[in-house]
Scaffold this motif. Structure first.
Motif, PDB file in Angstrom:
ATOM      1  N   PHE A 412      49.085  31.707  42.377  1.00  0.00           N
ATOM      2  CA  PHE A 412      48.894  30.298  42.745  1.00  0.00           C
ATOM      3  C   PHE A 412      49.603  30.008  44.054  1.00  0.00           C
ATOM      4  CE2 PHE A 412      48.284  30.277  38.133  1.00  0.00           C
ATOM      5  CZ  PHE A 412      47.013  29.724  38.092  1.00  0.00           C
ATOM      6  N   ASP A 413      48.961  29.184  44.821  1.00  0.00           N
ATOM      7  CA  ASP A 413      49.461  28.928  46.170  1.00  0.00           C
ATOM      8  C   ASP A 413      50.515  27.821  46.138  1.00  0.00           C
ATOM      9  OD1 ASP A 413      49.788  28.903  48.855  1.00  0.00           O
ATOM     10  OD2 ASP A 413      48.058  27.603  49.233  1.00  0.00           O
ATOM     11  N   LEU A 414      51.736  28.217  45.859  1.00  0.00           N
ATOM     12  CA  LEU A 414      52.834  27.247  45.850  1.00  0.00           C
ATOM     13  C   LEU A 414      53.807  27.594  46.968  1.00  0.00           C
ATOM     14  CD1 LEU A 414      53.842  26.871  42.095  1.00  0.00           C
ATOM     15  CD2 LEU A 414      52.313  25.440  43.445  1.00  0.00           C
ATOM     16  N   PRO A 415      54.401  26.594  47.593  1.00  0.00           N
ATOM     17  CA  PRO A 415      55.356  26.899  48.662  1.00  0.00           C
ATOM     18  C   PRO A 415      56.714  27.349  48.116  1.00  0.00           C
ATOM     19  CG  PRO A 415      55.151  24.535  48.410  1.00  0.00           C
ATOM     20  CD  PRO A 415      54.188  25.147  47.442  1.00  0.00           C
ATOM     21  N   MET A 416      56.698  28.418  47.366  1.00  0.00           N
ATOM     22  CA  MET A 416      57.946  29.000  46.890  1.00  0.00           C
ATOM     23  C   MET A 416      57.940  30.471  47.249  1.00  0.00           C
ATOM     24  SD  MET A 416      58.537  27.266  43.145  1.00  0.00           S
ATOM     25  CE  MET A 416      60.023  28.192  42.762  1.00  0.00           C
ATOM     26  N   SER A 417      59.132  31.065  47.235  1.00  0.00           N
ATOM     27  CA  SER A 417      59.235  32.462  47.652  1.00  0.00           C
ATOM     28  C   SER A 417      58.778  33.402  46.550  1.00  0.00           C
ATOM     29  CB  SER A 417      60.676  32.797  48.004  1.00  0.00           C
ATOM     30  OG  SER A 417      61.059  32.072  49.126  1.00  0.00           O
ATOM     31  N   GLY A 418      58.018  34.393  46.927  1.00  0.00           N
ATOM     32  CA  GLY A 418      57.681  35.503  46.035  1.00  0.00           C
ATOM     33  C   GLY A 418      56.884  35.107  44.814  1.00  0.00           C
ATOM     34  N   VAL A 419      55.899  34.236  44.977  1.00  0.00           N
ATOM     35  CA  VAL A 419      55.066  33.847  43.834  1.00  0.00           C
ATOM     36  C   VAL A 419      54.302  35.091  43.356  1.00  0.00           C
ATOM     37  CG1 VAL A 419      53.197  32.367  43.035  1.00  0.00           C
ATOM     38  CG2 VAL A 419      54.848  31.497  44.693  1.00  0.00           C
ATOM     39  N   ALA A 420      54.520  35.438  42.078  1.00  0.00           N
ATOM     40  CA  ALA A 420      53.987  36.703  41.581  1.00  0.00           C
ATOM     41  C   ALA A 420      52.554  36.555  41.097  1.00  0.00           C
ATOM     42  CB  ALA A 420      54.865  37.227  40.457  1.00  0.00           C
ATOM     43  N   LYS A 421      51.838  37.668  41.171  1.00  0.00           N
ATOM     44  CA  LYS A 421      50.447  37.693  40.763  1.00  0.00           C
ATOM     45  C   LYS A 421      50.330  38.016  39.275  1.00  0.00           C
ATOM     46  CE  LYS A 421      46.222  39.669  42.793  1.00  0.00           C
ATOM     47  NZ  LYS A 421      45.551  40.443  41.778  1.00  0.00           N
ATOM     48  N   GLY A 422      51.371  38.672  38.745  1.00  0.00           N
ATOM     49  CA  GLY A 422      51.275  39.098  37.362  1.00  0.00           C
ATOM     50  C   GLY A 422      50.269  40.228  37.244  1.00  0.00           C
ATOM     51  N   LEU A 423      49.799  40.450  36.034  1.00  0.00           N
ATOM     52  CA  LEU A 423      48.820  41.521  35.871  1.00  0.00           C
ATOM     53  C   LEU A 423      47.878  41.193  34.729  1.00  0.00           C
ATOM     54  CD1 LEU A 423      47.727  44.277  36.597  1.00  0.00           C
ATOM     55  CD2 LEU A 423      49.480  45.299  35.129  1.00  0.00           C
ATOM     56  N   ASN A 424      46.618  41.119  35.077  1.00  0.00           N
ATOM     57  CA  ASN A 424      45.571  40.947  34.081  1.00  0.00           C
ATOM     58  C   ASN A 424      44.796  42.256  34.069  1.00  0.00           C
ATOM     59  OD1 ASN A 424      43.543  40.098  32.431  1.00  0.00           O
ATOM     60  ND2 ASN A 424      42.595  38.710  33.923  1.00  0.00           N
ATOM     61  N   PRO A 425      45.128  43.161  33.162  1.00  0.00           N
ATOM     62  CA  PRO A 425      44.607  44.532  33.275  1.00  0.00           C
ATOM     63  C   PRO A 425      43.120  44.637  32.952  1.00  0.00           C
ATOM     64  CG  PRO A 425      45.871  44.290  31.261  1.00  0.00           C
ATOM     65  CD  PRO A 425      45.980  42.984  31.975  1.00  0.00           C
ATOM     66  N   THR A 426      42.456  45.522  33.683  1.00  0.00           N
ATOM     67  CA  THR A 426      41.027  45.807  33.449  1.00  0.00           C
ATOM     68  C   THR A 426      40.856  47.318  33.474  1.00  0.00           C
ATOM     69  OG1 THR A 426      40.541  45.786  35.796  1.00  0.00           O
ATOM     70  CG2 THR A 426      40.288  43.696  34.642  1.00  0.00           C
ATOM     71  N   ARG A 427      39.661  47.729  33.104  1.00  0.00           N
ATOM     72  CA  ARG A 427      39.373  49.177  33.151  1.00  0.00           C
ATOM     73  C   ARG A 427      39.545  49.706  34.580  1.00  0.00           C
ATOM     74  NH1 ARG A 427      36.516  50.596  28.434  1.00  0.00           N
ATOM     75  NH2 ARG A 427      35.706  48.743  27.406  1.00  0.00           N
ATOM     76  N   ASP A 428      39.002  48.958  35.540  1.00  0.00           N
ATOM     77  CA  ASP A 428      39.072  49.390  36.943  1.00  0.00           C
ATOM     78  C   ASP A 428      40.515  49.513  37.399  1.00  0.00           C
ATOM     79  OD1 ASP A 428      36.394  49.446  37.008  1.00  0.00           O
ATOM     80  OD2 ASP A 428      36.149  47.526  38.095  1.00  0.00           O
ATOM     81  N   TRP A 429      41.282  48.493  37.016  1.00  0.00           N
ATOM     82  CA  TRP A 429      42.686  48.510  37.434  1.00  0.00           C
ATOM     83  C   TRP A 429      43.366  49.776  36.937  1.00  0.00           C
ATOM     84  CZ3 TRP A 429      46.786  48.726  34.010  1.00  0.00           C
ATOM     85  CH2 TRP A 429      48.079  48.726  34.605  1.00  0.00           C
ATOM     86  N   LYS A 430      43.146  50.115  35.657  1.00  0.00           N
ATOM     87  CA  LYS A 430      43.844  51.265  35.102  1.00  0.00           C
ATOM     88  C   LYS A 430      43.405  52.561  35.789  1.00  0.00           C
ATOM     89  CE  LYS A 430      45.543  53.628  31.084  1.00  0.00           C
ATOM     90  NZ  LYS A 430      45.316  54.052  29.700  1.00  0.00           N
ATOM     91  N   ARG A 431      42.104  52.632  36.078  1.00  0.00           N
ATOM     92  CA  ARG A 431      41.623  53.840  36.733  1.00  0.00           C
ATOM     93  C   ARG A 431      42.215  53.949  38.132  1.00  0.00           C
ATOM     94  NH1 ARG A 431      36.673  53.347  35.279  1.00  0.00           N
ATOM     95  NH2 ARG A 431      36.093  52.165  37.132  1.00  0.00           N
ATOM     96  N   ASP A 432      42.192  52.837  38.877  1.00  0.00           N
ATOM     97  CA  ASP A 432      42.656  52.874  40.268  1.00  0.00           C
ATOM     98  C   ASP A 432      44.160  53.070  40.367  1.00  0.00           C
ATOM     99  OD1 ASP A 432      40.078  52.458  40.849  1.00  0.00           O
ATOM    100  OD2 ASP A 432      40.284  50.354  41.489  1.00  0.00           O
ATOM    101  N   VAL A 433      44.893  52.355  39.534  1.00  0.00           N
ATOM    102  CA  VAL A 433      46.350  52.362  39.696  1.00  0.00           C
ATOM    103  C   VAL A 433      47.005  53.436  38.847  1.00  0.00           C
ATOM    104  CG1 VAL A 433      48.451  50.991  39.493  1.00  0.00           C
ATOM    105  CG2 VAL A 433      46.323  49.933  40.295  1.00  0.00           C
ATOM    106  N   ARG A 434      46.558  53.562  37.611  1.00  0.00           N
ATOM    107  CA  ARG A 434      47.194  54.533  36.721  1.00  0.00           C
ATOM    108  C   ARG A 434      46.491  55.882  36.739  1.00  0.00           C
ATOM    109  NH1 ARG A 434      51.050  52.447  33.024  1.00  0.00           N
ATOM    110  NH2 ARG A 434      52.009  50.736  34.186  1.00  0.00           N
ATOM    111  N   GLY A 435      45.277  55.890  37.270  1.00  0.00           N
ATOM    112  CA  GLY A 435      44.539  57.151  37.329  1.00  0.00           C
ATOM    113  C   GLY A 435      44.142  57.665  35.954  1.00  0.00           C
TER     114      GLY A 435
END
Lengths: 647, 379
Positions: A412-435
Motif C-alpha cells: 500500500f502506498d503510504l508515506p512511511m518507511s519500508g512499507v512491506a509487500k508481505g507474501l501471498n504465495p502462488t505456484r509461480d512464486w514458489k517455482r521462481d523463488v524457491r525453485g
C-alpha cells in the motif's frame, strides 16, 4: 669661469627645445591616459558597473519554516519550536577567553561544545559567528541577552528546530528530522541549495522523510551587500520563501497515544482503520523511542541501546513487520471455498484432531479434535482440520486469488518507511523463488495462515475492513495537505456474494460473542457495539515429532523469540461496521490471550472516542479494567505539552 | 648663463620675494592636495581619521617647507647640490646596513614626527646633482662619452641600491628622471637611441630565448614576468587588484556614483585604496569628469613648471625645474597607467593625493626649490 655669451644663448635655446620636446611627449602621454579613462569609464562603463554590483551583492538563502504535522483533529504532532543558541564573533569579542569566561559565569556551557567552537574559530575568518552554546533554555537566553553590554561579540539567536510533542507515540509514523549529512547529499541528484545551509534539518525516516519535498518548502532569498572579505554590511532587500506544506494525518492522536500506552513494552503492533473511508486512525508500533533524541543528535550509547534491543524499537512493525497471519487467514480460505461452492452453511467436516495428507499428519490445535463442525463453528473455535479439508478441494490458486482481493501481498502506498509487500504465495512464486513445485502440503499450511504466507498488520487491518464492508477500501494516512483534502478514490464492491460474506461475519461474531468462541473473554457487552473478530496464533517454528512426543509445546516454556506470535483482527460494531482493528503481539503466545484483549480495548476507545464506560466490559473484568484504565491514563500525554515539560 | 654672470641687484630680496612667488603653481598644488584630502576623507568612510587629518597636517608642514626653500637663494641650493646628493647616498647606505643588521627590512629613518625614506629624498637630490653637473660642464663637452659616463654613474648607483630594497617603482622613477635631465641638458640623441634599442633588443632576446637551448632566464622567472606583464592571467592573485581597480574606474561612468558612494572602495574591494589606488576611488565616485579634471590639474602643473623652466635663463635653474617637473610627471603617469591596467603594478603613489608622509614632504621640498629658482631667476 666665464662663458661665451653666444654659447650661452645657444645652450639655452637647446634646453628650451628639449624642454618643449619633453613637454610635448608628456602631453601626448597624458592624452593617452585621458583616452584610456574615456575607454574604461565611458565605453565599458555598463559592463564594469555590472561587475561592481556582482562584487558587492551577495544572495543569501532564508531557510523556510518546515511544514507542521497535525492529527485529524488538529493536534500538533510535529512542530517547529524556537531553538535558542548563543553565537560569538571572535573579532568583535576581542579577548575571546575573557568573554567566554564571563559567559560561563552566567550560563552553563558544555565543554565539548566549547572545544568544537574553539576549533571552528581557528578555521574560519574572525568576523564569522561561531556557535558556543546550542539548545539553551529561554531563561539562559534572556540571562545572556540582558548582559550583552559586557559580552562583546556575543549574540543570542533564535532559530527553528523540529519538536515532536507526542514523543514516542508517532515515532514510527512521522519519523524524525536531522541535520543534512554528506550521505544524504550523495543520494540526491540535484540538491536544493538549502541543504547546504549548516545544521539544516531534513526528514530522515517515516513521513518526514517520504514527504520531505512538500514539508521542506521553498527558500527565500535576501540580497545583502558584502565587502571584499565577505562580511555582510547591510541587507538590501528580501524575498520571503514559501513555508513547507502543513500535513494533516488521518490518525487520531488520542487513540494513537492510548494504543501506544496499551501496547506498552510489548513487541507489538496495532492498527485501527476506518472501515468505510480507509482512514488510518491508529498506526502504533511498540516499543517506541523518542524521535526528539534524533533531532538533537542521539548519543552513541543511546543509539546502541535502540539497535541492540531484541524488541526492535526502531522498526515500524505496523508496515514493515510481516508475520504468518495464522488463523486470521481462515476467512480467506472460507470465502474461496464458499465462492467455489465447496463450502456451504450446513456443510460439515469431521475433525479428529488431525488430517493425513500425502503421508504427512497435519494437526489441529485441539489435539482431541472438534468432532463435526460447520463453517460458523470452525471459525468460532478455529478448527484447523475444517480448513485443511476445504483447501484440499479449493486449491491454492483460488485461495491466493481471494487473498489478493483482500490486499494480502499488496504494497500500500503510504508515506512511511519500508512499507512491506508481505507474501501471498502462488505456484509461480514458489517455482521462481524457491525453485520447487507447489505441493499439496503447502496448500494445507496456507489454509490456516501458516507456511509461506506473510502479512503485515496493515494488510490484516485492510483485510478486515474489506471483510466488514465488502468493498475494496484502501488505507489512507494523509488527510489533507495545506488544508486541501488528499483524494481518496471511492471504494468499489469486491464482487463477493453478500451471503458468503455474512456467513464469515457471523463466524467472526461468534468468535467474540459465543460462549465457545476463542475470544469470548474479550467481548464487548454493549449491544450497539458488538465486536466480530478472529484470533490467530502463528508458529515461528516447526514443532518436531520429538517435541510433540515429549509434550514440550507450552509457549511459556520456550525462549521469548521462539514463542508464537499472537494476532487478532476485528471489526465493530458488528451490525454497522465502523472500525477495523488488527493487533499483532510478537511472540506473545495465543491470539485469544495476548492480542484479543488489546484489540478489544482499542476498539472500545475508538467507538467511544475516548474512555469507554466500564459497563462495556464483562462484569467480572470491570475491576481489573478500571485499574488498567487509571494506569494508562497517566501514560497518555496531554494535548498541550510544551518543550519545557520535557526537560 | 650662470648666476655668476648676472647682476643680483635685480633679484628681489627680503619679504618682497613673496611677491615674486609663483602663486599660480601653489594654487594648483593646493587644489590637487585638496582633492587628496577629499578622497582620504571618503575612503575612511566619511571621517578625517585615520588619513585625511594627518595628511592635512603634513601638507601644511609641506607648504612651510616650500616657502623656506623658496626664500633661500637658488645659488645656495646649487652649491649644496653635490653635498645633498652624497648625503642622501650615505643615508641610503645607512638604511641598507641597518636593514641587514637585524632591524628588519626597515627602509626609513625615524625623524620623530615622520619617517623619512632616503629613496624618496634621492629623487630630488639626484635631479639637483645632475643639474649642478651640467651647469658646471661646458656645454660643448656635454655629449663626450667620458662626460656622459659621469651622470650615468650618478644615476645608476642610487637606482641599483633602491632596486635592491626592492622598490621597483622608485628605481624606475630615479632612472627615468635622471635620463630626462640628461636629455634636457642636451646629451646627444644617439646615446638615448642606443640605450633604448639595446634595452628593446635585450628584452626581445630574453623572450626569444624562452624554450630554446640558450634560454637566458629560469622558467619560474619567466612565469613571474608573465604575471607581471599580464595580471589578468592570475585573477585571484596578482590580477585581483588590477581587475578590481578597473571595475571601480569603469563603474564610475560620466559623473561617478557620488561622493562617498563608491561601493568598490567602501567595501574594501580595492587594495591600497588610500595610497597607490586612491585614483580609482576618485574615478569611481566622481566619474570621468572627476578623473579628467585631476589629470588636467596635473597637466597645468607640468605646463607651469615647463614655462618657468623655459623662461629661466639660468641653466641650473631650468634643468632643476625640468627635472622636478618630469619626476612629478613620472609619478602620476606611472600611477595612473598602473591603476588603469596599462602598466604592471609597481608601487608608485599618486603625487600629493596618496596618503604618505615622505613623498608629500619631498615633493613640497622639490617645489620649494622650483619656487626658489622662479623667485631668483635672472632678470
Amino acid at each position: 669661469m666665464r662663458k661665451n655669451p653666444q654659447e650661452n644663448a645657444e645652450t639655452h635655446s637647446r634646453v628650451t627645445r628639449r624642454a618643449l620636446l619633453l613637454g610635448g611627449a608628456q602631453l601626448v602621454f597624458m592624452g593617452g591616459l585621458g583616452l584610456r579613462m574615456r575607454q574604461l569609464q565611458l565605453e565599458q562603463a555598463d559592463q564594469f558597473r555590472l561587475l561592481a554590483e556582482e562584487n558587492r551583492i551577495n544572495i543569501r538563502l532564508i531557510p523556510p519554516a518546515r511544514g507542521q504535522i497535525f492529527d485529524r483533529n488538529g493536534v500538533a504532532i510535529a512542530r517547529n519550536e524556537p531553538a535558542y543558541r548563543i553565537t560569538l564573533v571572535p573579532e568583535d569579542a576581542g579577548d575571546v577567553d575573557e568573554v567566554i569566561a564571563r559567559l560561563a559565569s552566567l550560563i552553563e556551557l558544555d565543554p565539548g561544545e566549547l572545544e568544537a567552537a574553539a576549533a571552528e574559530m581557528k578555521r574560519s575568518p574572525p568576523f564569522l559567528p561561531v556557535t558556543v552554546a546550542d539548545r539553551i533554555s529561554w531563561e539562559d537566553l534572556s540571562r545572556v541577552a540582558v548582559n550583552t553590554p559586557v559580552l562583546p561579540g556575543v549574540t543570542p539567536e533564535v532559530g527553528l528546530s523540529r519538536f515532536y510533542p507526542m514523543r514516542g507515540d508517532f515515532a514510527h509514523v512521522v519519523g524524525y528530522v536531522g541535520p543534512v549529512s554528506d550521505y544524504d547529499l550523495s543520494k540526491i541528484e540535484n540538491p536544493d541549495q538549502l541543504l547546504r545551509i549548516p545544521r539544516f534539518q531534513i526528514g530522515k525516516v517515516g513521513l518526514e522523510g517520504k514527504m520531505e519535498e512538500s514539508l521542506r518548502g521553498k527558500a527565500g532569498t535576501k540580497r545583502v551587500e558584502v565587502n571584499a572579505v565577505g562580511r555582510v554590511m547591510r541587507e538590501l532587500d528580501r524575498r520571503e520563501g514559501q513555508q513547507g506544506d502543513d500535513v494533516q494525518l488521518t490518525i487520531d492522536q488520542g487513540l494513537q497515544s492510548y494504543t501506544q500506552a496499551r501496547l506498552g513494552d510489548e513487541s507489538a503492533a496495532a492498527i485501527v482503520m476506518d472501515c468505510n473511508t480507509g482512514d488510518l486512525l491508529t498506526v502504533a508500533s511498540a516499543p517506541t523511542f523518542d524521535p526528539n533524541l534524533f533531532v538533537e543528535g542521539i548519543s552513541v550509547a543511546a543509539y546502541r541501546e535502540l539497535t541492540d534491543n531484541d524488541y526492535r524499537p526502531l522498526a515500524a512493525k505496523t508496515v514493515q513487520g510481516t508475520y504468518p497471519p495464522g488463523s486470521t487467514f481462515k476467512m480467506i480460505t472460507a470465502l474461496a471455498a464458499l465462492e467455489e461452492g465447496i463450502a456451504f452453511p450446513d456443510h460439515t467436516v469431521w475433525c479428529p484432531g488431525h488430517l493425513e495428507v500425502s503421508n504427512r499428519r497435519f494437526h489441529c490445535w485441539k489435539r482431541a479434535g472438534h468432532g463435526h463442525v460447520n463453517l460458523a463453528q470452525a471459525l468460532r473455535e478455529s478448527c484447523d482440520v475444517y480448513f485443511y479439508e476445504l483447501a484440499l478441494e479449493v486449491g491454492i490458486d483460488k485461495i491466493s486469488a481471494m487473498a489478493a482481493r483482500f490486499g494480502i501481498g499488496e504494497r500500500f502506498d503510504l508515506p512511511m518507511s519500508g512499507v512491506a509487500k508481505g507474501l501471498n504465495p502462488t505456484r509461480d512464486w514458489k517455482r521462481d523463488v524457491r525453485g520447487a513445485d507447489w505441493v499439496v502440503g503447502d496448500t494445507v499450511n496456507v489454509s490456516i495462515g501458516q507456511g509461506f504466507v506473510l502479512t503485515s498488520p496493515l494488510q490484516l487491518a485492510v483485510m478486515t475492513a474489506r471483510l466488514a464492508t465488502g468493498r475494496d477500501v484502501s488505507p489512507r494516512l494523509v488527510k489533507s495537505i495545506n488544508g486541501v483534502d488528499t483524494p481518496q478514490p471511492p471504494s468499489k464492491r469486491l464482487g463477493i456474494n453478500e451471503a458468503f460474506l455474512n456467513e464469515v461475519r457471523r463466524g467472526m461474531y461468534a468468535v467474540s460473542n459465543h460462549r465457545r468462541g476463542t475470544a469470548y473473554g474479550s467481548r464487548i457487552i454493549e449491544d450497539t457495539n458488538r465486536l466480530a473478530g478472529k484470533t490467530g496464533t502463528s508458529q515461528v517454528r516447526n514443532i518436531t515429532a520429538a517435541e510433540r512426543a515429549r509434550g514440550v509445546s507450552r509457549n511459556e516454556d520456550l525462549p521469548w523469540n521462539r514463542r508464537d506470535h499472537a494476532l487478532f483482527v476485528n471489526f465493530a460494531p458488528y451490525d454497522n461496521p465502523k472500525y477495523a482493528v488488527a493487533v499483532v503481539v510478537e511472540h506473545g503466545g495465543g491470539g485469544s490471550k495476548a492480542a484479543a484483549p488489546i484489540a478489544r480495548d482499542i476498539t472500545l476507545q475508538a467507538l467511544h472516542g475516548g474512555q469507554p464506560p466500564l459497563e462495556a466490559y464483562p462484569a467480572k473484568d470491570r475491576k481489573r479494567i478500571e485499574e488498567q484504565q487509571e494506569r494508562l491514563q497517566k501514560l497518555v500525554p496531554g494535548r498541550n505539552l510544551t518543550r519545557r515539560d520535557r526537560a | 648663463m650662470s648666476y655668476l654672470e648676472y647682476s643680483v641687484k635685480h633679484v628681489p630680496t627680503g619679504p618682497s620675494k613673496i611677491l615674486h612667488f609663483n602663486w599660480a603653481l601653489l594654487l594648483l598644488i593646493s587644489a590637487v592636495a585638496g582633492v587628496g584630502f577629499l578622497m582620504l576623507y571618503s575612503v575612511a568612510g566619511g571621517s578625517f581619521q585615520p588619513w585625511a587629518e594627518p595628511q592635512m597636517k603634513r601638507y601644511a608642514l609641506g607648504v612651510v617647507v616650500m616657502f623656506m626653500c623658496a626664500m633661500v637663494p637658488i645659488w645656495f641650493w646649487r652649491s649644496v647640490s653635490g653635498a645633498a646628493y652624497l648625503g642622501t647616498l650615505v643615508l641610503l647606505v645607512l638604511v641598507e646596513v641597518m636593514g641587514s643588521v637585524g632591524m628588519g627590512a626597515q627602509r626609513w629613518i625615524d625623524l620623530g614626527f615622520m619617517r623619512l625614506q632616503p629613496s624618496e629624498l634621492m629623487k630630488v637630490t639626484l635631479v639637483m646633482a645632475l643639474a649642478a653637473y651640467y651647469d658646471w660642464l661646458p656645454p660643448r663637452k656635454t655629449s663626450r662619452p667620458q662626460y656622459v659616463l659621469i651622470p650615468v654613474i650618478l644615476i645608476l648607483i642610487p637606482t641599483a641600491m633602491v632596486l635592491r630594497q626592492p622598490d621597483l617603482g622608485t628605481s624606475i622613477l630615479l632612472l627615468t628622471g635622471g635620463a630626462i635631465v640628461m636629455f634636457a641638458a642636451g646629451v646627444h640623441w644617439g646615446y638615448f637611441t642606443a640605450v633604448i634599442s639595446m634595452g628593446v633588443g635585450l628584452v626581445f632576446a630574453v623572450f626569444q630565448s624562452r624554450g630554446t637551448s640558450w634560454q637566458l632566464l629560469k622558467d619560474y622567472q619567466y612565469r613571474r614576468i608573465d604575471t607581471f606583464l599580464d595580471p589578468a592571467s592570475d585573477p585571484l592573485g596578482a590580477g585581483y587588484h588590477i581587475t578590481q581597480s578597473k571595475i571601480a574606474l569603469g563603474s564610475g561612468g560620466w559623473t561617478g556614483r557620488g561622493f562617498m558612494q563608491g561601493t568598490q572602495s567602501r567595501l574594501n574591494f580595492l587594495p591600497e585604496k588610500h595610497t597607490d589606488f586612491i585614483f580609482t576611488t576618485l574615478a569611481e565616485e566622481f566619474g570621468y569628469i572627476g578623473a579628467i579634471s585631476l589629470l588636467a590639474l596635473y597637466m597645468l602643473i607640468i605646463l607651469f613648471c615647463l614655462a618657468s623652466a623655459i623662461s629661466n635663463r639660468d641653466r641650473y635653474a631650468s634643468l632643476l625645474t625640468i627635472g622636478v617637473a618630469s619626476t612629478f610627471f613620472l609619478f602620476f603617469a606611472v600611477n595612473m597607467s598602473m591603476v588603469m591596467g596599462l602598466a604592471p603594478v609597481v608601487g608608485v603613489p599618486l603625487p600629493l593625493v596618496s596618503y604618505g608622509g615622505s613623498a608629500m614632504l619631498v615633493l613640497m621640498l622639490a617645489f620649494g626649490l622650483l619656487q626658489s629658482a622662479h623667485v631668483h631667476r635672472p632678470r
